[in-house]
Design an enzyme around this catalytic site. Structure first.
Site, short mmCIF file in Angstrom:
data_model
loop_
_atom_site.label_atom_id
_atom_site.label_comp_id
_atom_site.label_asym_id
_atom_site.label_seq_id
_atom_site.Cartn_x
_atom_site.Cartn_y
_atom_site.Cartn_z
N GLN A 28 -40.59 149.84 67.20
CA GLN A 28 -40.18 151.23 67.00
C GLN A 28 -39.41 151.79 68.19
O GLN A 28 -39.40 151.17 69.25
CB GLN A 28 -41.44 152.10 66.76
CG GLN A 28 -42.52 151.86 67.78
CD GLN A 28 -43.93 152.03 67.21
OE1 GLN A 28 -44.12 152.58 66.13
NE2 GLN A 28 -44.91 151.48 67.90
N ASP A 135 -51.59 143.72 64.34
CA ASP A 135 -51.40 144.58 63.16
C ASP A 135 -52.78 144.88 62.60
O ASP A 135 -53.55 143.96 62.30
CB ASP A 135 -50.54 143.83 62.13
CG ASP A 135 -50.43 144.57 60.82
OD1 ASP A 135 -49.65 144.13 59.96
OD2 ASP A 135 -51.11 145.60 60.65
N GLY A 136 -53.10 146.15 62.48
CA GLY A 136 -54.44 146.55 62.03
C GLY A 136 -54.77 146.02 60.64
O GLY A 136 -55.92 145.64 60.37
N ASP A 153 -55.82 155.91 63.22
CA ASP A 153 -54.92 156.90 63.83
C ASP A 153 -53.52 156.31 63.81
O ASP A 153 -53.05 155.75 64.79
CB ASP A 153 -55.37 157.21 65.27
CG ASP A 153 -54.37 158.13 65.98
OD1 ASP A 153 -54.38 158.16 67.22
OD2 ASP A 153 -53.57 158.80 65.27
N SER A 154 -52.90 156.38 62.65
CA SER A 154 -51.58 155.75 62.50
C SER A 154 -50.50 156.82 62.36
O SER A 154 -50.80 157.96 62.02
CB SER A 154 -51.57 154.91 61.22
OG SER A 154 -51.45 155.77 60.09
#
Ligand code: SAM
Length: 279
Positions: A28, A135-136, A153-154
Protein backbone atom coordinates in the site's frame (compact mmCIF):
# COMPACT_ATOMS: atom_id res chain seq x y z
CA UNK A 1 0.00 21.31 2.03
CA UNK A 2 -3.47 19.75 2.08
CA UNK A 3 -4.20 16.05 2.36
CA UNK A 4 -7.47 15.06 0.68
CA UNK A 5 -9.03 11.70 1.56
CA UNK A 6 -10.01 9.76 -1.57
CA UNK A 7 -12.29 7.08 -0.07
CA UNK A 8 -15.46 8.45 -1.73
CA UNK A 9 -15.62 9.75 -5.32
CA UNK A 10 -18.17 12.43 -4.40
CA UNK A 11 -16.82 13.50 -0.98
CA UNK A 12 -13.59 15.37 -0.36
CA UNK A 13 -12.30 16.00 3.14
CA UNK A 14 -9.10 17.98 3.41
CA UNK A 15 -6.75 18.23 6.38
CA UNK A 16 -3.91 20.74 6.36
CA UNK A 17 -0.57 19.21 7.20
CA UNK A 18 3.08 18.62 6.41
CA UNK A 19 4.12 15.37 4.75
CA UNK A 20 6.71 13.78 7.06
CA UNK A 21 7.08 10.40 5.38
CA UNK A 22 5.83 8.53 2.34
CA UNK A 23 6.56 5.03 1.04
CA UNK A 24 5.03 2.63 -1.46
CA UNK A 25 5.23 -0.62 0.47
CA UNK A 26 4.67 -4.09 -0.98
CA UNK A 27 0.97 -3.65 -0.10
CA UNK A 28 0.00 0.00 0.00
CA UNK A 29 0.83 3.71 -0.22
CA UNK A 30 1.84 4.65 3.33
CA UNK A 31 2.10 8.30 4.43
CA UNK A 32 2.55 10.22 7.67
CA UNK A 33 1.39 13.83 7.94
CA UNK A 34 2.00 16.31 10.75
CA UNK A 35 -1.27 18.22 11.16
CA UNK A 36 -1.95 21.26 13.39
CA UNK A 37 -5.34 19.98 14.63
CA UNK A 38 -5.04 16.15 14.75
CA UNK A 39 -1.33 15.66 15.47
CA UNK A 40 0.51 13.06 13.40
CA UNK A 41 -1.73 11.15 11.01
CA UNK A 42 -1.25 7.78 9.23
CA UNK A 43 -2.87 7.32 5.82
CA UNK A 44 -2.93 4.17 3.69
CA UNK A 45 -3.86 4.38 0.00
CA UNK A 46 -5.26 7.89 0.56
CA UNK A 47 -7.49 6.93 3.50
CA UNK A 48 -7.06 8.16 7.07
CA UNK A 49 -6.18 5.22 9.35
CA UNK A 50 -5.44 6.96 12.63
CA UNK A 51 -4.34 10.24 14.22
CA UNK A 52 -2.59 10.85 17.53
CA UNK A 53 -5.43 13.24 18.52
CA UNK A 54 -8.53 11.02 18.32
CA UNK A 55 -7.20 7.40 18.10
CA UNK A 56 -8.09 6.68 21.75
CA UNK A 57 -11.83 6.63 21.01
CA UNK A 58 -11.51 3.98 18.31
CA UNK A 59 -8.86 1.82 20.03
CA UNK A 60 -10.65 1.78 23.40
CA UNK A 61 -13.99 0.87 21.77
CA UNK A 62 -12.39 -1.94 19.73
CA UNK A 63 -10.88 -3.46 22.89
CA UNK A 64 -12.54 -2.94 26.28
CA UNK A 65 -16.19 -3.81 25.50
CA UNK A 66 -15.29 -7.38 24.41
CA UNK A 67 -12.49 -7.96 26.92
CA UNK A 68 -14.79 -6.90 29.80
CA UNK A 69 -17.81 -8.83 28.45
CA UNK A 70 -15.63 -11.96 28.53
CA UNK A 71 -15.20 -13.49 32.01
CA UNK A 72 -11.44 -14.13 31.84
CA UNK A 73 -9.79 -13.24 28.52
CA UNK A 74 -6.32 -14.84 28.43
CA UNK A 75 -5.38 -15.38 24.79
CA UNK A 76 -6.03 -12.57 22.33
CA UNK A 77 -5.56 -12.41 18.56
CA UNK A 78 -5.38 -8.99 16.90
CA UNK A 79 -5.50 -8.84 13.09
CA UNK A 80 -4.15 -5.72 11.34
CA UNK A 81 -3.70 -2.90 13.90
CA UNK A 82 -0.09 -2.16 12.81
CA UNK A 83 -0.20 1.28 14.54
CA UNK A 84 -0.19 -0.54 17.88
CA UNK A 85 -3.23 1.24 19.43
CA UNK A 86 -5.31 -1.90 19.95
CA UNK A 87 -2.32 -3.77 21.37
CA UNK A 88 -1.73 -0.92 23.85
CA UNK A 89 -5.30 -1.22 25.14
CA UNK A 90 -5.28 -5.07 25.20
CA UNK A 91 -2.17 -5.07 27.41
CA UNK A 92 -4.05 -3.02 30.05
CA UNK A 93 -5.90 -6.31 30.79
CA UNK A 94 -4.42 -9.33 32.60
CA UNK A 95 -4.04 -11.26 29.36
CA UNK A 96 -1.40 -14.03 29.10
CA UNK A 97 -0.79 -13.79 25.35
CA UNK A 98 -1.53 -11.18 22.72
CA UNK A 99 -0.83 -12.12 19.09
CA UNK A 100 -0.76 -9.36 16.49
CA UNK A 101 -0.90 -10.46 12.84
CA UNK A 102 -0.11 -7.52 10.55
CA UNK A 103 0.51 -7.99 6.82
CA UNK A 104 2.82 -4.98 6.40
CA UNK A 105 5.82 -4.60 8.74
CA UNK A 106 6.38 -1.09 7.31
CA UNK A 107 3.24 0.08 9.11
CA UNK A 108 4.58 -1.17 12.45
CA UNK A 109 8.08 0.30 11.96
CA UNK A 110 6.77 3.65 10.64
CA UNK A 111 4.16 3.91 13.41
CA UNK A 112 6.76 3.25 16.10
CA UNK A 113 8.85 6.10 14.63
CA UNK A 114 6.19 8.76 13.86
CA UNK A 115 3.27 7.76 16.14
CA UNK A 116 5.04 6.49 19.31
CA UNK A 117 2.22 7.66 21.60
CA UNK A 118 -0.19 5.26 19.90
CA UNK A 119 1.63 2.00 20.61
CA UNK A 120 3.20 3.53 23.72
CA UNK A 121 5.83 0.78 23.87
CA UNK A 122 3.28 -2.05 23.47
CA UNK A 123 5.31 -3.79 20.74
CA UNK A 124 8.18 -4.24 23.17
CA UNK A 125 6.12 -5.63 26.05
CA UNK A 126 8.09 -8.87 26.30
CA UNK A 127 6.82 -12.45 26.31
CA UNK A 128 3.12 -11.57 26.36
CA UNK A 129 3.32 -10.09 22.83
CA UNK A 130 3.76 -12.17 19.65
CA UNK A 131 4.22 -10.11 16.48
CA UNK A 132 3.55 -12.03 13.24
CA UNK A 133 3.96 -10.46 9.80
CA UNK A 134 1.41 -12.31 7.69
CA UNK A 135 -1.94 -12.07 5.95
CA UNK A 136 -4.53 -12.39 8.70
CA UNK A 137 -6.88 -14.43 6.52
CA UNK A 138 -4.14 -16.97 5.75
CA UNK A 139 -2.90 -17.04 9.36
CA UNK A 140 -6.26 -18.02 10.86
CA UNK A 141 -6.84 -20.66 8.16
CA UNK A 142 -3.71 -22.57 9.19
CA UNK A 143 -3.43 -21.97 12.94
CA UNK A 144 -4.35 -24.84 15.33
CA UNK A 145 -4.47 -22.73 18.50
CA UNK A 146 -7.65 -21.33 20.06
CA UNK A 147 -8.30 -17.82 21.31
CA UNK A 148 -10.65 -16.12 23.79
CA UNK A 149 -10.92 -12.91 21.78
CA UNK A 150 -10.26 -11.98 18.13
CA UNK A 151 -10.04 -8.26 17.25
CA UNK A 152 -10.00 -7.25 13.57
CA UNK A 153 -8.60 -3.73 13.09
CA UNK A 154 -8.41 -3.58 9.32
CA UNK A 155 -8.78 -0.77 6.79
CA UNK A 156 -11.88 -0.72 4.57
CA UNK A 157 -12.54 -3.76 2.32
CA UNK A 158 -10.00 -2.77 -0.34
CA UNK A 159 -6.70 -4.33 -1.44
CA UNK A 160 -5.13 -6.75 1.05
CA UNK A 161 -7.95 -6.07 3.56
CA UNK A 162 -10.70 -7.39 1.27
CA UNK A 163 -10.10 -10.97 2.49
CA UNK A 164 -10.87 -9.78 6.03
CA UNK A 165 -14.55 -9.16 5.19
CA UNK A 166 -15.45 -12.57 3.71
CA UNK A 167 -17.81 -15.24 5.09
CA UNK A 168 -14.93 -17.74 4.97
CA UNK A 169 -12.82 -15.40 7.16
CA UNK A 170 -15.59 -15.14 9.77
CA UNK A 171 -16.12 -18.92 9.71
CA UNK A 172 -12.41 -19.40 10.33
CA UNK A 173 -12.56 -16.93 13.22
CA UNK A 174 -15.50 -18.90 14.66
CA UNK A 175 -13.45 -22.10 14.52
CA UNK A 176 -10.37 -20.64 16.27
CA UNK A 177 -12.43 -19.09 19.07
CA UNK A 178 -12.78 -21.13 22.29
CA UNK A 179 -16.29 -22.04 23.47
CA UNK A 180 -16.93 -18.66 25.22
CA UNK A 181 -15.01 -16.72 22.55
CA UNK A 182 -15.92 -13.28 21.18
CA UNK A 183 -14.80 -11.36 18.05
CA UNK A 184 -15.10 -7.66 17.17
CA UNK A 185 -14.36 -5.71 14.03
CA UNK A 186 -14.72 -2.14 12.74
CA UNK A 187 -17.68 -2.01 10.33
CA UNK A 188 -17.51 1.55 9.04
CA UNK A 189 -19.74 4.61 9.03
CA UNK A 190 -23.42 3.93 9.72
CA UNK A 191 -24.32 6.50 7.04
CA UNK A 192 -21.65 6.35 4.31
CA UNK A 193 -20.91 2.60 4.65
CA UNK A 194 -24.41 1.43 5.63
CA UNK A 195 -24.36 -1.41 3.06
CA UNK A 196 -21.04 -2.67 4.43
CA UNK A 197 -22.46 -2.70 7.97
CA UNK A 198 -25.68 -4.43 6.86
CA UNK A 199 -23.87 -7.07 4.80
CA UNK A 200 -21.31 -7.90 7.49
CA UNK A 201 -24.00 -8.04 10.16
CA UNK A 202 -26.00 -10.50 8.07
CA UNK A 203 -22.99 -12.72 7.42
CA UNK A 204 -22.07 -12.78 11.13
CA UNK A 205 -25.69 -13.65 12.01
CA UNK A 206 -25.33 -16.82 9.92
CA UNK A 207 -22.26 -17.87 11.92
CA UNK A 208 -22.52 -16.53 15.51
CA UNK A 209 -25.43 -17.08 17.96
CA UNK A 210 -25.02 -13.52 19.24
CA UNK A 211 -24.27 -10.47 17.07
CA UNK A 212 -24.27 -6.89 18.39
CA UNK A 213 -23.51 -3.43 17.06
CA UNK A 214 -21.67 -0.79 19.08
CA UNK A 215 -21.36 2.83 18.03
CA UNK A 216 -18.98 5.73 18.59
CA UNK A 217 -18.09 8.92 16.73
CA UNK A 218 -14.45 9.33 15.66
CA UNK A 219 -13.74 12.90 14.42
CA UNK A 220 -11.39 11.92 11.56
CA UNK A 221 -13.57 9.05 10.29
CA UNK A 222 -16.09 10.91 8.14
CA UNK A 223 -19.70 9.83 8.23
CA UNK A 224 -21.03 10.41 11.74
CA UNK A 225 -21.61 7.38 13.97
CA UNK A 226 -19.03 4.68 13.34
CA UNK A 227 -19.86 1.03 13.93
CA UNK A 228 -18.23 -1.99 15.53
CA UNK A 229 -19.66 -5.49 15.00
CA UNK A 230 -19.40 -8.13 17.73
CA UNK A 231 -19.88 -11.86 17.15
CA UNK A 232 -20.08 -14.09 20.23
CA UNK A 233 -20.27 -17.87 20.63
CA UNK A 234 -21.91 -18.20 24.05
CA UNK A 235 -21.93 -14.87 25.93
CA UNK A 236 -24.64 -12.42 24.86
CA UNK A 237 -22.77 -9.06 25.04
CA UNK A 238 -26.06 -7.24 25.58
CA UNK A 239 -26.99 -9.43 28.55
CA UNK A 240 -23.84 -8.93 30.66
CA UNK A 241 -24.97 -6.84 33.64
CA UNK A 242 -23.87 -3.25 34.30
CA UNK A 243 -22.68 -4.40 37.73
CA UNK A 244 -20.36 -7.04 36.22
CA UNK A 245 -18.85 -4.61 33.68
CA UNK A 246 -18.35 -1.99 36.39
CA UNK A 247 -16.75 -4.52 38.76
CA UNK A 248 -14.33 -5.77 36.10
CA UNK A 249 -13.51 -2.19 34.97
CA UNK A 250 -12.81 -1.06 38.55
CA UNK A 251 -10.90 -4.22 39.51
CA UNK A 252 -8.45 -3.63 36.64
CA UNK A 253 -8.28 0.11 37.46
CA UNK A 254 -8.45 0.61 33.71
CA UNK A 255 -7.06 3.99 32.64
CA UNK A 256 -9.28 5.07 29.74
CA UNK A 257 -10.08 8.45 28.14
CA UNK A 258 -13.30 7.52 26.31
CA UNK A 259 -14.57 4.13 27.49
CA UNK A 260 -16.34 3.56 30.83
CA UNK A 261 -19.17 1.24 32.00
CA UNK A 262 -21.89 3.77 31.09
CA UNK A 263 -20.45 4.23 27.59
CA UNK A 264 -20.33 0.42 27.30
CA UNK A 265 -24.13 0.26 27.42
CA UNK A 266 -24.82 3.60 25.75
CA UNK A 267 -22.85 2.45 22.70
CA UNK A 268 -25.07 -0.66 22.43
CA UNK A 269 -28.19 1.53 22.24
CA UNK A 270 -28.93 1.96 18.54
CA UNK A 271 -30.75 4.81 16.81
CA UNK A 272 -33.74 3.65 14.71
CA UNK A 273 -31.98 4.02 11.34
CA UNK A 274 -29.23 1.62 12.49
CA UNK A 275 -31.81 -0.78 13.96
CA UNK A 276 -33.61 -0.97 10.64
CA UNK A 277 -30.29 -1.47 8.87
CA UNK A 278 -29.51 -4.59 10.89
CA UNK A 279 -33.07 -5.85 11.43
N1 SAM B 1 -8.42 1.97 12.11
C1 SAM B 1 -8.14 1.85 10.76
C2 SAM B 1 -9.41 1.84 9.98
O1 SAM B 1 -10.46 1.71 10.62
O2 SAM B 1 -9.39 2.03 8.78
C3 SAM B 1 -7.26 0.64 10.53
C4 SAM B 1 -5.95 0.88 11.06
S1 SAM B 1 -4.74 -0.37 11.00
C5 SAM B 1 -3.38 0.58 10.64
C6 SAM B 1 -5.03 -1.34 9.59
C7 SAM B 1 -3.94 -2.33 9.32
O3 SAM B 1 -4.44 -3.52 8.68
C8 SAM B 1 -2.86 -1.79 8.35
O4 SAM B 1 -1.66 -1.70 9.06
C9 SAM B 1 -2.79 -2.82 7.21
O5 SAM B 1 -1.49 -3.04 6.76
C10 SAM B 1 -3.37 -4.05 7.90
N2 SAM B 1 -3.91 -5.06 6.98
C11 SAM B 1 -4.57 -4.86 5.80
N3 SAM B 1 -4.90 -6.05 5.25
C12 SAM B 1 -4.42 -7.02 6.09
C13 SAM B 1 -4.45 -8.45 6.07
N4 SAM B 1 -5.03 -9.12 5.06
N5 SAM B 1 -3.89 -9.12 7.10
C14 SAM B 1 -3.31 -8.45 8.14
N6 SAM B 1 -3.24 -7.09 8.22
C15 SAM B 1 -3.80 -6.39 7.20
Amino acid sequence: MWFYETLYPDIKIGIKGKLLHKKKTAYQDLRIYKTPRFGNMLTLDGTIQTTTKDEFIYHEMLTHPVLLAHLRPQKILVIGAGDGGVLREVLKHKVKEAYIVEIDDEVIQTSKRYLPSISNGAFAKGKRVKIIIDDGARFIKDIKEKFDIVIVDSPDPLGAAKALFSKKFYQNIFSILKDGGIMIRQAGSTVLQADELKQNYRILKQIFPYVSVQLAAIPTYIGGLFSFLIGSKRINPEAVSYKKIEQRYNKLRLKTRYYNPQIHFASLSLPNYVRSLVR
